[in-house]
Design an enzyme around this catalytic site. Structure first.
Site, PDB file in Angstrom:
ATOM      1  CG  ASP A  96      -2.212   0.671   1.029  1.00 45.70           C
ATOM      2  OD1 ASP A  96      -3.246   0.123   1.446  1.00 45.70           O
ATOM      3  OD2 ASP A  96      -2.206   1.751   0.402  1.00 45.70           O
ATOM      4  CG  ASP A 192      -4.199   6.041   0.843  1.00 45.86           C
ATOM      5  OD1 ASP A 192      -5.136   5.266   1.086  1.00 45.86           O
ATOM      6  OD2 ASP A 192      -4.058   7.146   1.402  1.00 45.86           O
ATOM      7  CD  GLU A 249      -8.585   4.912  -1.566  1.00 44.80           C
ATOM      8  OE1 GLU A 249      -7.621   5.644  -1.297  1.00 44.80           O
ATOM      9  OE2 GLU A 249      -9.482   4.656  -0.761  1.00 44.80           O
ATOM     10  CG  HIS A 322      -8.813  -0.502   4.756  1.00 43.40           C
ATOM     11  ND1 HIS A 322      -8.572  -0.611   3.397  1.00 43.40           N
ATOM     12  CD2 HIS A 322      -8.370   0.714   5.116  1.00 43.40           C
ATOM     13  CE1 HIS A 322      -7.993   0.495   2.969  1.00 43.40           C
ATOM     14  NE2 HIS A 322      -7.864   1.324   3.982  1.00 43.40           N
ATOM     15  CG  ASP A 323     -11.105   2.942   3.747  1.00 45.97           C
ATOM     16  OD1 ASP A 323     -10.490   3.278   2.719  1.00 45.97           O
ATOM     17  OD2 ASP A 323     -10.592   2.889   4.880  1.00 45.97           O
TER      18      ASP A 323
END
Ligand code: TEU
Length: 541
Positions: A96, A192, A249, A322-323
């Site tokens: 990530d 990210d 993302e 995870h969000d």
């Protein structure tokens, strides 16, 4: 076909995956101990959420050293072992990459804030006065730094200062760090909020109703130089290296931009995470103001992205990460009667679309939202900040708590449920966040070897993708666009034509007959009928 076009990616959120050293927090040792779970599912790639040194203000998305491993997760040597063991199983591992911002404890920021004349001052975004922008985590997106009397920008928490990508020296340092990880053997990056790195004019945005702040996204979502930066990154970091995976993302990325970001000829990224479908149940009050999903809205959104990236670019396919709250609770039905059926129905719907599917830890078990009883059960800075901000703006605790329970990110961050052992086999001690009490029934060991478990159905879906090229590469045609219960579509490649029919409702529906059954989520399918939450894939007649 490029290797990641018929791959499935499994996301590991390390602090919630498995704890091997008894401190209540997941770690690299825990991941190593469960690699066979991921491999037996059939995943090809692991996306590892951040394990770098971090104060953990945003659970590791606030990085204070890009080239090491936080002691809570382990060591660089252990990471190297994990990477080797992933590769031994024929899987790849992507890291990530969080380079829109660092932690405020990163040495770069410590130096930048030390004085207005610091050589690193311009590595961050400092202004004498703030704009009216609101942070994603509530409150102003600007923080006054007393030492120099200026404000720094933080689109997320005040401990996550945004980097200034206009600065060439900063960009080169990021590229060098990325090459360092690739030289270490990692197979790519999930990037990210990478479409936020280019900031346009730092000017006030339109007011956000119900807040004293403004919306600055016109300046920083898909900013003026974002494509230039990604093309520069590609040539500085990825060019000449084979077989990597890069996924950006991109909150707020429109389809037209995604076509540019993922067009291979432009050498930017391989695919993006877009957010349209995971915003369809949000009301005017934002993500915590939820309403039920309308199936026709989902068809319009996913169908548009299938059509829009059919001739150029590529889709990622996800429900969970995870969000996001757990999809079986959000878009399915997590009641005892329909939990397994709806989890496997939604999985079939997603995995038969054209694109690369992402499976988030626990999704393959039908893990559901957790019954948070009070604000003290939450850990996520986004939820805790929102709770104080909303109450400060006059909202009732009950209303805010209801929104947090429905849409809070902690729903995805409760410990992975391995077994019915204490703490769900995640740890030998009470974990950093409560275990969902349903772990006694809903856990991995109860599902291995059960033909009709959620886990076994995900195995079959992933195997199908490997067996039938039409699943990876076939054209997509939406059927029944106006039907509010059945989600149906065709996939075709040459003579191969599949019909996918998913009953996204709690009642049986009549459907037209189809050809031979390829895969279903229930035993004993009845021709011409789809039971509640039944999904079937047939050869087209
Ligand atoms: O999230 C970016 C993002 O805007 C949303 O996904 C965000 O998490 C929020 O839920 C929107 O309401 C990425 C990471 O996935 C997230 O975990 C981090 O908190 C965030 O960036 C900052 O690094």
């Amino acid at each position: 076909m490029t290797w990641w076009q018929n791959s499935v990616v499994y996301q590991v959120y390390p602090r919630s995956f498995a704890d091997s050293n008894g401190d209540g927090v997941g770690d690299i040792g825990g991941i190593r101990a469960h690699l066979d779970h991921i491999a037996s599912l059939g995943a090809d790639v692991i996306w590892l959420s951040p394990v770098y040194p971090s104060p953990q203000d945003d659970n590791g998305y606030d990085i204070s050293d890009y080239q090491d491993i936080d002691p809570v997760f382990g060591t660089l040597a252990e990471f190297d072992l994990l990477l080797a063991e992933v590769h031994e199983r024929g899987m790849k591992l992507v890291m990530d990459l969080v380079v829109n911002h660092t932690s405020d404890e990163h040495p770069w920021f410590v130096e930048s804030r030390s004085s207005k004349d610091s050589p690193k001052r311009e590595w961050y975004l400092w202004r004498p006065e703030p704009t009216n922008w609101q942070s994603v985590f509530s409150g102003s997106a600007w923080e006054l730094d007393e030492a120099t009397g200026e404000y720094y920008l933080h689109l997320f928490s005040r401990k996550q200062p945004d980097l200034n990508w206009e600065n060439p020296a900063l960009r080169q340092e990021i590229y060098r760090m990325m090459r360092w990880w690739l030289d270490r053997g990692v197979d790519g990056f999930r990037m990210d909020v990478i479409n936020l790195i280019s900031k346009g004019e730092l000017v006030d945005g339109p007011p956000i109703p119900g807040t004293p702040y403004g919306d600055g996204s016109a300046s920083f979502v898909n900013g003026p130089r974002v494509h230039e930066y990604l093309q520069e990154m590609h040539s500085e970091v990825f060019a000449g290296r084979p077989a990597l995976l890069t996924v950006g993302e991109m909150p707020g990325v429109p389809l037209e931009e995604a076509r540019l970001f993922t067009d291979p000829a432009r050498r930017e990224v391989d695919m993006v995470f877009q957010f349209e479908h995971v915003c369809l149940d949000q009301g005017p009050g934002g993500k915590f103001d939820t309403h039920p999903l309308r199936l026709t809205d989902l068809k319009k959104s996913l169908g548009r992205w299938q059509t829009g990236l059919a001739d150029v670019g590529w889709n990622s396919l996800y429900w969970n990460n995870h969000d996001q709250p757990r999809v079986v609770s959000r878009f399915g039905d997590d009641s005892p009667e329909f939990r397994r059926d709806s989890a496997t129905c939604l999985a079939t719907l997603l995995h038969l679309h054209r694109g690369t599917p992402y499976v988030y830890q626990g999704e393959e078990l039908g893990m559901a939202n957790s019954p948070f009883a009070s604000v003290s059960d939450f850990r996520d800075i986004e939820s805790l900040n929102y709770y104080s901000f909303a109450l400060g703006s006059g909202a009732s605790p009950e209303t805010v708590l209801k929104g947090l329970c429905a849409a809070g990110r902690d729903n995805a961050r409760t410990p992975m449920q391995w077994s019915s052992e204490p703490h769900a086999g995640f740890s030998s001690v009470p974990p950093w966040i409560g275990v969902n009490p349903d772990y006694l029934e809903w856990n991995a060991s109860a599902q291995y070897g059960d033909t009709w478990s959620v886990f076994s159905h995900y195995q079959r879906l992933i195997r199908l993708r490997r067996e039938l090229p039409v699943v990876s590469l076939g054209d997509f045609t939406m059927l029944l666009p106006e039907d509010e219960r059945v989600y149906a579509f065709e996939r075709s490649l040459g003579d191969a034509r599949l019909v996918v029919m998913c009953n996204v409702s709690g009642e049986a529906v009549g459907v037209s007959s189809a050809g031979a059954l390829v895969l279903g989520n229930m035993p004993d399918p009845e021709d011409g009928v789809l039971r509640a939450w039944e999904a079937r894939v047939h050869w087209a007649v």
